[in-house]
Design a protein around this motif. Structure first.
Motif: not given
Length: 252
Positions: A49-56, A58-77
């Protein structure tokens, strides 16, 4: 030849011991409507379960910010995703608090759970956080060496006179304004759209947050805190950090 046999025997014993440990039972806790329950699961399932949550995460935050590269925008997005995808718990529906991923799976959360899951997401984006779990739970984050504040439940953050993220010290002592996650300043007309029926006017909102800000630790105090003392559950979702945390508990 003997050395090889001894080595083989060592690894066989090691595997045997690991299998015994993995099949032992460990406690898992869950809270439903603030009533806490405990149940048992095998260690191997807890590790899975720990590894399952970990990879979930990692995947989710990458998908949320797929078009973001500025740290401030990433936080708000990321905060915007939480605000728009996690719904307030309707009357008559149970509040469930297990692991933070439960919030994402149910798409429902109590006020503190909005900041809880946002802290987890920001950690996975390599942004330091402090989970301020008070009467009004907030996400405190560090960007460009400045600790600032965001409220994902209402979908607002706070800027200084230069329209940058207001530092904790500025929030305690200086003029500041409230903006939504689209960086639009909150005005008298949209108070109830943003804060529901909880406040009647902008002055009430400002007064409320000012009291909350006065209780937040200083930037210096946050910098000096051990990460496991300031992140709530956010810092221990990573399996490597979980091991570090268990060692930290032993010596503290």
């Amino acid at each position: 030849m003997k050395k090889i046999n001894y080595l083989s025997l060592f690894f066989l014993i090691l595997i045997f011991v690991i299998l015994i440990i993995l099949n032992k039972e460990t406690s898992r806790k869950i809270a439903i409507n603030y009533d806490k329950f405990e149940y048992k699961i095998p260690v191997y399932l807890g590790v899975f379960d720990l590894f399952n949550r970990h990879f979930n995460y990692k995947y989710l935050v990458k998908q949320i910010n797929v078009n973001q590269n500025n740290k401030e925008n990433i936080i708000l997005n990321t905060a915007k995703w939480v605000n728009q995808n996690i719904q307030k718990i309707p009357e008559g529906v149970d509040l469930v608090d297990s692991d933070p991923l439960t919030i994402v799976k149910r798409r429902l959360g109590e006020q503190y759970q909005f900041s809880d899951i946002l802290c987890v997401f920001l950690i996975y984006l390599n942004i330091d956080v402090y989970f301020f779990n008070s009467i009004d739970p907030l996400t405190i984050f560090k960007v460009n060496n400045v600790w600032s504040v965001l409220d994902p439940y209402y979908g607002v953050y706070f800027i200084n006179e230069n329209e940058n993220f207001a530092s904790i010290e500025e929030l305690k002592t200086s003029k500041w304004e409230i903006v939504n996650l689209d960086s639009q300043k909150i005005n008298l007309l949209d108070i109830q759209d943003t804060f529901f029926q909880n406040f009647q006017n902008y002055d009430q909102v400002k007064e409320h947050y000012q009291k909350v800000f006065n209780d937040i630790k200083s930037s210096k105090q946050l910098d000096e805190m051990n990460i496991f003392d300031r992140g709530g559950r956010a810092y221990i979702q990573n399996p490597f950090n979980r091991v570090r945390y268990e060692v930290h508990k032993i010596f503290n």
